[in-house]
Design a protein around this motif. Structure first.
Motif, mmCIF file in Angstrom:
data_model
loop_
_atom_site.group_PDB
_atom_site.id
_atom_site.type_symbol
_atom_site.label_atom_id
_atom_site.label_comp_id
_atom_site.label_asym_id
_atom_site.label_seq_id
_atom_site.Cartn_x
_atom_site.Cartn_y
_atom_site.Cartn_z
ATOM 1 N N LEU A 102 0.982 -0.709 0.319
ATOM 2 C CA LEU A 102 0.259 0.014 0.132
ATOM 3 C C LEU A 102 1.097 1.855 -0.355
ATOM 4 N N ASN A 105 2.583 1.554 -3.468
ATOM 5 C CA ASN A 105 1.551 2.605 -4.800
ATOM 6 C C ASN A 105 1.320 3.443 -3.888
ATOM 7 N N GLY B 96 2.934 -7.399 -8.856
ATOM 8 C CA GLY B 96 3.113 -6.061 -8.882
ATOM 9 C C GLY B 96 3.147 -5.928 -7.316
ATOM 10 N N ASN B 97 3.191 -4.729 -6.958
ATOM 11 C CA ASN B 97 3.323 -4.512 -5.227
ATOM 12 C C ASN B 97 2.315 -5.007 -4.868
ATOM 13 N N ILE B 98 1.367 -4.970 -5.273
ATOM 14 C CA ILE B 98 -0.061 -5.724 -4.393
ATOM 15 C C ILE B 98 -0.642 -7.624 -4.696
ATOM 16 N N GLU B 120 2.009 -12.534 -15.313
ATOM 17 C CA GLU B 120 2.337 -11.443 -14.898
ATOM 18 C C GLU B 120 2.936 -11.087 -16.660
ATOM 19 N N LYS B 121 2.818 -10.551 -17.100
ATOM 20 C CA LYS B 121 3.563 -9.685 -17.951
ATOM 21 C C LYS B 121 4.296 -9.249 -18.423
ATOM 22 N N VAL B 157 -3.839 -6.148 -11.505
ATOM 23 C CA VAL B 157 -3.017 -5.424 -12.235
ATOM 24 C C VAL B 157 -3.591 -4.022 -12.227
ATOM 25 N N GLU B 164 -8.483 -5.953 -19.910
ATOM 26 C CA GLU B 164 -7.868 -7.113 -21.138
ATOM 27 C C GLU B 164 -7.401 -8.210 -20.661
HETATM 28 N N1 LIG Z 1 -1.271 -0.694 -3.995
HETATM 29 C C1 LIG Z 1 -2.420 0.315 -3.223
HETATM 30 O O1 LIG Z 1 -2.435 0.504 -2.894
HETATM 31 C C2 LIG Z 1 -3.476 -0.195 -4.220
HETATM 32 C C3 LIG Z 1 -5.009 0.748 -4.059
HETATM 33 C C4 LIG Z 1 -5.859 1.268 -4.825
HETATM 34 C C5 LIG Z 1 -6.032 0.449 -5.864
HETATM 35 N N2 LIG Z 1 -5.198 -0.319 -5.784
HETATM 36 C C6 LIG Z 1 -4.875 -1.192 -7.501
HETATM 37 O O2 LIG Z 1 -4.385 -1.936 -6.843
HETATM 38 C C7 LIG Z 1 -4.085 -2.748 -8.515
HETATM 39 C C8 LIG Z 1 -2.727 -3.366 -8.266
HETATM 40 O O3 LIG Z 1 -1.527 -2.119 -7.557
HETATM 41 P P1 LIG Z 1 -0.391 -2.829 -7.821
HETATM 42 O O4 LIG Z 1 0.262 -0.780 -6.709
HETATM 43 O O5 LIG Z 1 0.005 -4.095 -6.436
HETATM 44 O O6 LIG Z 1 0.183 -2.365 -9.567
HETATM 45 P P2 LIG Z 1 1.624 -2.668 -9.786
HETATM 46 O O7 LIG Z 1 1.819 -1.199 -10.640
HETATM 47 O O8 LIG Z 1 2.536 -2.448 -8.499
HETATM 48 O O9 LIG Z 1 1.614 -4.220 -10.392
HETATM 49 C C9 LIG Z 1 0.496 -3.785 -11.673
HETATM 50 C C10 LIG Z 1 1.267 -5.624 -12.434
HETATM 51 O O10 LIG Z 1 0.540 -6.342 -12.994
HETATM 52 C C11 LIG Z 1 1.011 -6.763 -14.566
HETATM 53 N N3 LIG Z 1 0.498 -6.050 -15.791
HETATM 54 C C12 LIG Z 1 -0.070 -5.598 -16.117
HETATM 55 N N4 LIG Z 1 -0.852 -5.719 -17.761
HETATM 56 C C13 LIG Z 1 -1.128 -7.222 -16.689
HETATM 57 C C14 LIG Z 1 -1.512 -7.668 -17.980
HETATM 58 N N5 LIG Z 1 -2.387 -7.427 -18.681
HETATM 59 N N6 LIG Z 1 -1.405 -9.403 -18.193
HETATM 60 C C15 LIG Z 1 -0.713 -10.114 -16.460
HETATM 61 N N7 LIG Z 1 -0.007 -7.908 -15.923
HETATM 62 C C16 LIG Z 1 0.001 -7.317 -16.220
HETATM 63 C C17 LIG Z 1 2.339 -5.168 -14.602
HETATM 64 O O11 LIG Z 1 3.096 -5.211 -15.046
HETATM 65 C C18 LIG Z 1 2.651 -5.049 -13.266
HETATM 66 O O12 LIG Z 1 3.474 -5.842 -12.748
HETATM 67 C C19 LIG Z 1 -4.467 -2.053 -9.251
HETATM 68 O O13 LIG Z 1 -5.691 -1.982 -10.541
HETATM 69 C C20 LIG Z 1 -4.778 -0.262 -8.405
HETATM 70 O O14 LIG Z 1 -5.923 0.519 -8.979
HETATM 71 C C21 LIG Z 1 -3.918 -1.016 -5.536
#
Ligand SMILES: NC(=O)c1ccc[n+]([C@@H]2O[C@H](COP(=O)([O-])OP(=O)(O)OC[C@H]3O[C@@H](n4cnc5c(N)ncnc54)[C@H](O)[C@@H]3O)[C@@H](O)[C@H]2O)c1
Ligand SMILES: NC(=O)c1ccc[n+]([C@@H]2O[C@H](COP(=O)([O-])OP(=O)(O)OC[C@H]3O[C@@H](n4cnc5c(N)ncnc54)[C@H](O)[C@@H]3O)[C@@H](O)[C@H]2O)c1
Lengths: 220, 220
Positions: A102, A105, B96-98, B120-121, B157, B164
DNA sequence: ATCTTTTTGTGATAAAAATCACATTAAAAT
DNA sequence: ATTTTAATGTGATTTTTATCACAAAAAGAT
């Protein structure tokens, strides 16, 4: 619109949909869409158009008959309603797996909310700064939160420490809490707490799936 | 209990509370509590006792008048209802992060659900193994998911790739999806999707807080 | 055994939410 | 201008959910 007196009440169900509307309309505005009708919002949000119109109606006559809604105007209204104009500073407790994600991000896409400080029991983590967010020891919670005038917090501590963590937050003046531990905790009635229950969501999904949806579960 | 025919229907609102009941009762059973009444469950879950009794009644006469409920027995019933007896294998998209946080924790406390593969992409991540979970490239999704017979997925993602990612999951035979990107996506009616909307939760909390709850918002 | 107490399960009712359906109003066309 | 078309906002209604309140049933006490 109804009189001020009557229209004070926004149904809980409507309130829960407001962020969905805001996000949808914001995206449209950013894409350059100027005009939209409830039927189109319905397709984008999967919320029935009658529900959308009813929900909107709580905030005035936002649209025009035979035309629809001016996107920019409605965004402005929701912006105001949801306090998106004000910066929301958020405290985080429990810098573990989820907590770190969290922070990393940090509501990147939402320019009005931000985790500005975090608290961690483990003394090895406290003192550090992660992605610009200072990690304090739990002992510093009350002073930091009152100094920074923060009233919103996210708790990502393990379930068994959930109540303990929430007690400290409440004691430090927090009034709105998002708890990642799904077990219900006790808070004063002045404090609003919501739960993110990932396990529960999966269980519910699988429950419905097991029943193959329509025949067994009455309503979508 | 009502006839089989009539009692096929479990209200949606009830279904959403089932995981709360299960968790609460499981905890009690683990603590050695043998007997409980609806009033006590109410205190633990913050759900009114009448609602609890009504909810339970959909699954038979689980309790005894003047006594309450046998904890072990009710846990067993909910265990069955929620498929906790079956292992739920989950796929994750977007490491990614989450995504990484979810893999690291991997529903540690829930012995029946497990992320068993991730996609993962970013080709730098795919091929690795994190906490025992293999990360595949998205091109492998369909074959891996059908081979492993997985029907439940979590998508983490970024919002703009959400549709997608969900399309690929659906195409790969997934029927239950938990999406961390809050923007609504389109799925066939055979697919069940739920959203985790952290930003929305915070906005709703702040919305209520701004209104100081009781006077403006009608119901708790 | 009988009586008292307790707590369920559920009819009945109330409250909240969703939906229908259309009169009304404004836009667009003529 | 007038007519036609379109889409809102909202009474009315339906559906869903929550709550009340108590008869019935079982437990525990005497
Ligand atoms: N982390 C948070 O605090 C937070 C808060 C609110 C909402 N969100 C939502 O959670 C989601 C993830 O957040 P995050 O911080 O982990 O993002 P991030 O950018 O760290 O991770 C996303 C990952 O998805 C991969 N990716 C992209 N398109 C892809 C696809 N088509 N197939 C497979 N992999 C793909 C990217 O390469 C990346 O590694 C987001 O949609 C974000 O809106 C997160
Ligand atoms: N990560 C997941 O996939 C997942 C899934 C379902 C539920 N959850 C819930 O999310 C929460 C966090 O999960 P996680 O994987 O990040 O856990 P974690 O163990 O990685 O992190 C928890 C952190 O909280 C700290 N902590 C404990 N007590 C504290 C206190 N009183 N004050 C401050 N810090 C304290 C710990 O030192 C640790 O660093 C848990 O409640 C878990 O039930 C997580």
């Amino acid at each position: 619109m109804k009189s001020e007196q009557e229209e004070q009440y926004v149904p809980k169900a409507t309130a829960k949909r407001l962020p969905v509307y805001y996000r949808c309309l914001k995206k449209l505005a950013d894409t350059g869409v100027k005009r939209i009708k409830s039927q189109e919002i319905s397709e984008l949000t999967q919320i029935p158009s009658a529900t959308i119109r009813r929900d909107f109606s709580h905030f005035g006559e936002l649209g025009r008959s035979g035309y629809g809604y001016e996107v920019d105007y409605v965004v402005e209204v929701f912006h105001e309603i949801l306090n998106v104009n004000k910066i929301i500073n958020i405290a985080l407790v429990g810098v573990g797996n989820i907590g770190k994600a969290l922070i990393a991000n940090n509501f990147r896409r939402d320019d009005n909310m931000k985790i500005t400080c975090a608290f961690e029991k483990n003394e090895e983590e406290s003192g550090k700064i992660l992605s610009g967010v200072p990690i304090y020891s739990v002992a510093q919670m009350k002073s930091v939160l009152s100094r920074e005038n923060i009233h919103v917090a996210i708790s990502t501590v393990p379930s068994e420490h959930s109540q303990e963590s929430i007690n400290m937050l409440v004691d430090s003046g927090i009034t709105s809490i998002l708890n990642f531990a799904p077990g219900r905790v006790v808070v004063p009635s002045t404090v609003d707490i919501r739960y993110i229950d990932l396990t529960g969501e999966i269980l519910t999904l699988v429950y419905y799936d097991g029943k193959l949806l329509p025949p067994i579960i009455k309503n979508k």
